[in-house]
Design a protein around this motif. Structure first.
Motif, mmCIF file in Angstrom:
data_model
loop_
_atom_site.group_PDB
_atom_site.id
_atom_site.type_symbol
_atom_site.label_atom_id
_atom_site.label_comp_id
_atom_site.label_asym_id
_atom_site.label_seq_id
_atom_site.Cartn_x
_atom_site.Cartn_y
_atom_site.Cartn_z
ATOM 1 N N SER A 147 37.319 32.015 30.827
ATOM 2 C CA SER A 147 38.071 33.363 31.242
ATOM 3 C C SER A 147 37.349 34.437 30.236
ATOM 4 O O SER A 147 37.050 34.185 29.280
ATOM 5 C CB SER A 147 39.479 33.120 30.809
ATOM 6 O OG SER A 147 40.185 32.416 31.654
ATOM 7 N N VAL B 11 39.107 37.879 34.437
ATOM 8 C CA VAL B 11 38.270 36.944 35.308
ATOM 9 C C VAL B 11 38.275 35.411 35.022
ATOM 10 O O VAL B 11 37.803 35.110 33.722
ATOM 11 C CB VAL B 11 36.798 37.430 35.301
ATOM 12 C CG1 VAL B 11 36.134 36.542 36.584
ATOM 13 C CG2 VAL B 11 36.817 38.966 35.928
ATOM 14 N N HIS B 12 38.770 34.544 35.876
ATOM 15 C CA HIS B 12 38.609 33.291 35.482
ATOM 16 C C HIS B 12 37.921 32.367 36.530
ATOM 17 O O HIS B 12 38.008 32.925 37.668
ATOM 18 C CB HIS B 12 40.223 32.822 35.816
ATOM 19 C CG HIS B 12 41.286 33.408 34.967
ATOM 20 N ND1 HIS B 12 41.566 33.258 33.760
ATOM 21 C CD2 HIS B 12 42.172 34.381 35.187
ATOM 22 C CE1 HIS B 12 42.462 33.979 33.195
ATOM 23 N NE2 HIS B 12 42.868 34.756 34.282
ATOM 24 N N VAL B 13 37.037 31.558 36.075
ATOM 25 C CA VAL B 13 36.186 30.683 36.803
ATOM 26 C C VAL B 13 36.745 29.274 36.365
ATOM 27 O O VAL B 13 36.525 28.703 35.318
ATOM 28 C CB VAL B 13 34.667 30.839 36.699
ATOM 29 C CG1 VAL B 13 33.904 29.871 37.261
ATOM 30 C CG2 VAL B 13 34.627 32.519 36.890
ATOM 31 N N ARG C 196 37.568 27.545 41.897
ATOM 32 C CA ARG C 196 37.966 28.814 41.792
ATOM 33 C C ARG C 196 37.764 29.972 40.954
ATOM 34 O O ARG C 196 37.160 29.831 39.907
ATOM 35 C CB ARG C 196 39.602 28.441 41.326
ATOM 36 C CG ARG C 196 39.982 26.913 42.025
ATOM 37 C CD ARG C 196 41.415 26.726 41.329
ATOM 38 N NE ARG C 196 41.922 25.198 41.613
ATOM 39 C CZ ARG C 196 42.447 25.138 42.658
ATOM 40 N NH1 ARG C 196 43.017 25.952 43.556
ATOM 41 N NH2 ARG C 196 42.914 23.619 43.026
ATOM 42 N N VAL C 197 37.751 31.061 41.622
ATOM 43 C CA VAL C 197 37.531 32.292 40.895
ATOM 44 C C VAL C 197 38.779 33.259 41.194
ATOM 45 O O VAL C 197 38.837 33.550 42.444
ATOM 46 C CB VAL C 197 36.166 32.982 41.487
ATOM 47 C CG1 VAL C 197 35.861 34.099 40.633
ATOM 48 C CG2 VAL C 197 34.933 31.843 41.219
ATOM 49 N N SER C 198 39.053 34.113 39.944
ATOM 50 C CA SER C 198 40.098 35.030 40.517
ATOM 51 C C SER C 198 39.927 36.113 39.143
ATOM 52 O O SER C 198 39.217 35.773 38.071
ATOM 53 C CB SER C 198 41.609 34.348 39.981
ATOM 54 O OG SER C 198 41.416 33.754 38.863
#
Length: 662
Positions: free
Chosen positions: A614, A622-624, A657-659
């Motif tokens: 993050s 941003v999280h990956v 996952r990307v957020s």
């Protein structure tokens, strides 16, 4: 499987992130332990460790990493919860061995009526942009009435933004994922904002989710006709004032789900379902003098069309339900030291059928419930008690094809709950809860007499069914120290007049036949969840659950009861840079007690891994996250899969996952 929330507690950092502005990480890097609040199981927001009834909460990073195409799959990492699955888009929560109409699903507090009585009918609720998922394990009929026999799942949305001091708020979120098991991409976009208007704040939100999956890939090959396409849109507008707040929400969910069948008995079968769910809700709160009146009114339309093959537009079986529901809660000032709620809830569902086949008749159901639920702290005890009475009617004008005359049934039920938590502020606490729940027979239980395309079986109802009622006793030990957090729970749930479908022989009929029967049942089980901090960054997490379910009328097993399971996870978290990694081992036993001629696959074991990071940007976080389920591509079949007779479970699956905050 990445390890679950073993108890209702969230990490302190997750709570800080939820309750603080996006830029707070710049100013405060010290994690502060904040109490976890759970409102689905209680009348008022309450610290989870003070709630006598077992609950679970999935939120923050745990929810972000667990979110899947179905609600059951998202929740199944929690002890005591499994997913009754079909295809890649149907996953029904199974709580302590109970599912279908014994689990109530809420969409931000609004009760949903999406025809959960069918094994192939998944709860049509979207969790992609949920703030948290709250789960109540065991009977919760005092607050939720009929069907809350096994538990409750509440998909809770984020509150609308609030503008203060003349400011204007505008922000967004993006979340995307890719699952290699079904070549499945998904995308969620959210835009929201608020403006100060007079003495209050006007907030808004628009969100949309799209998801597609191709046929499921397994070590044994591709399972044909298991893809799906889902689209979901939601809009909300709300006013927040000093004493009054009102929020209106509307949503539309469209799904196209392919349903596989045994290629030996039904070669080249290409059946599908098309489901459209419309939902609208108005929520209001009026606060004055330390009291609050909470009001909710909602409407829902769920249209389900089942087709025999992929090319036809002729509906084989059509089911349409229209529901109006609402409740009024008076959250009163303390009375003799007790806080709580007095409530009134009503619901009206009108059900119509269409298509070439007839399974159940048109019908109408009305229900009304009055209840009270109170809490009080006395010394080292946190006490809770509640009671409710329900009236319910179900009527049908009859159906010529089914040979059914005009019929009406009336049902009543009285339920209650009594719980205590001893020394809730100490590291070790003991919780005991006794609850009574009920379920009124549904139209499908009473009047079904036709072929159900989704289950591929002829279903036969029974018109003389009685109300199901249960008495559940829970006892739990809870530990919370600086290094160890855990909960061990045992329960006994006795159900009188348990309703179930059982296979029957029908001479001359080629298809399977299922007949509704009624008996008594007993479910005995245990759940364990614990986290041990080995170092500042390294922790060991374990969860386990088992349930032994018996039809005490004939000493046979109950259907859809999962086998024992245990999960062990080693987890590394480095909070300041925002990095994590985990290695997880999940073991499922063979179910040694099966319902009638059910098939029990062999025991299985899979290893999974995950890693992620993050980063804080000028726009937000941003999280990956990357996870690998079934790392060694193990070939196995899951007892809770409706396809276990002819198909393996998914093989090695990479999920990226990307957020990001926008």
């Amino acid at each position: 499987m990445t390890s679950a929330l073993s108890t209702t507690a969230l990490s302190a950092s997750a709570l800080v992130a939820q309750r603080a502005p996006a830029d707070s990480a710049k100013r405060d890097t010290t994690a502060r332990a904040l109490p976890t609040l759970q409102v689905t199981a209680t009348a008022v927001a309450t610290e989870a460790r003070r709630i006598a009834q077992p609950t679970a909460l999935l939120s923050g990073a745990d929810l972000r990493r667990a979110n899947s195409a179905s609600l059951g799959e998202t929740l199944q990492q929690i002890p005591g919860i499994r997913s009754l699955s079909m295809t890649t888009g149907i996953g029904k929560p199974v709580i302590r061995g109970l599912t279908n109409n014994r689990v109530v699903t809420l969409a931000n507090g609004q009760r949903t009526e999406t025809q959960q009585w069918g094994h192939d009918h998944s709860p049509n609720v979207e969790s992609a942009d949920a703030e948290r998922l709250e789960v109540v394990k065991g009977p919760a009929s005092v607050l939720y009435g009929s069907d809350a026999l096994g538990g409750v799942v509440n998909v809770v949305r984020r509150p609308l933004p609030i503008a203060q001091h003349g400011e204007r708020v505008a922000r967004g979120r993006l979340a995307t994922a890719w699952n290699s098991a079904a070549h499945s991409p998904s995308l969620t976009l959210v835009g929201e904002g608020a403006s100060q208007v007079g003495a209050g704040s006007l907030g808004w939100r628009l969100s949309g989710t799209g998801r597609r999956a191709l046929d499921l890939r397994t070590p044994g090959g591709i399972v044909s006709n298991t893809g799906n396409i889902t689209g979901y849109t939601e809009g909300a507008l709300g006013w927040q004032g000093a004493r009054v707040d009102v929020t209106g929400t509307g949503s539309l969910r469209d799904e196209r789900i392919q349903v596989a069948d045994n290629p030996i008995t039904s070669p080249n079968y290409t059946g599908r379902q098309q489901i459209r769910t419309l939902r609208g809700t108005i929520d209001a709160n009026v606060r004055r003098g330390g009291q609050r009146v909470q009001l909710q009114a909602g409407i829902e339309q769920n249209r389900r069309a089942e087709f025999g093959d992929e090319r036809t537009q002729d509906v084989a079986l059509g089911l349409l339900s229209r529901t109006a529901s609402g409740f009024a809660h008076w959250h009163h000032r303390p009375i003799f030291g007790a806080t709580g709620v007095f409530g009134l809830a009503a619901q009206h569902t009108r059900f119509t059928t269409f298509g070439n086949e007839t399974l159940i008749p048109d019908n109408s159901a009305r229900s009304l419930g009055v209840y009270a639920l109170e809490q009080r702290t006395v010394g080292d005890f946190a006490l809770s008690a509640g009671a409710r009475h329900d009236w319910r009617t179900l009527s049908t004008p009859g159906n010529r094809v089914l040979g059914l005359q005009s019929t009406a049934r009336a049902f009543t039920a009285t339920t209650g709950t009594l719980g205590a938590v001893y020394r809730p502020t100490a590291p070790l606490s003991v919780a005991v809860n006794v609850a009574r729940g009920f379920r009124s027979p549904s139209a499908s239980d009473l009047f079904a007499n036709g072929f159900h395309e989704g289950t591929r079986a002829f279903e036969i109802g029974r018109a003389d069914l009685r109300v199901e009622s249960s008495v559940n006793v829970d006892a739990a030990l809870r530990l919370r120290t600086a290094r160890v957090t855990g909960e061990l729970t045992g329960y006994v749930n006795r159900i009188r007049d348990y309703i179930y479908l059982t296979p029957v022989g029908m001479p001359g009929r080629a298809l399977d036949s299922l007949q509704i029967e009624q008996g008594n049942a007993r479910l005995v089980g245990a759940e364990l969840g614990a986290t041990v901090s080995l170092t500042r960054t390294l922790s060991l997490q374990t969860t386990a659950d088992m349930v032994h379910a018996t039809n005490t009328s004939d000493d046979t097993a109950l259907p859809f009861v999962p086998p024992p399971r245990a999960v062990l996870t080693m987890r590394w978290d480095e909070r300041a840079p925002g990095r994590h990694a985990s290695l997880s081992s999940e073991w499922n036993a063979k179910q040694l007690r099966t319902f009638r001629d059910d098939f029990a696959p062999a025991a299985w074991h899979v290893v999974s891994a995950s890693a992620g990071l993050s980063r804080l940007t000028p726009r937000g976080l941003v999280h990956v996250d990357l996870s690998v389920r079934n790392l060694f591509d193990t070939r196995y079949r899951d007892f809770m899969s409706r396809y276990k007779h002819f198909a393996d479970a998914a093989g090695r699956a990479f999920v990226l996952r990307v957020s990001a905050d926008l």
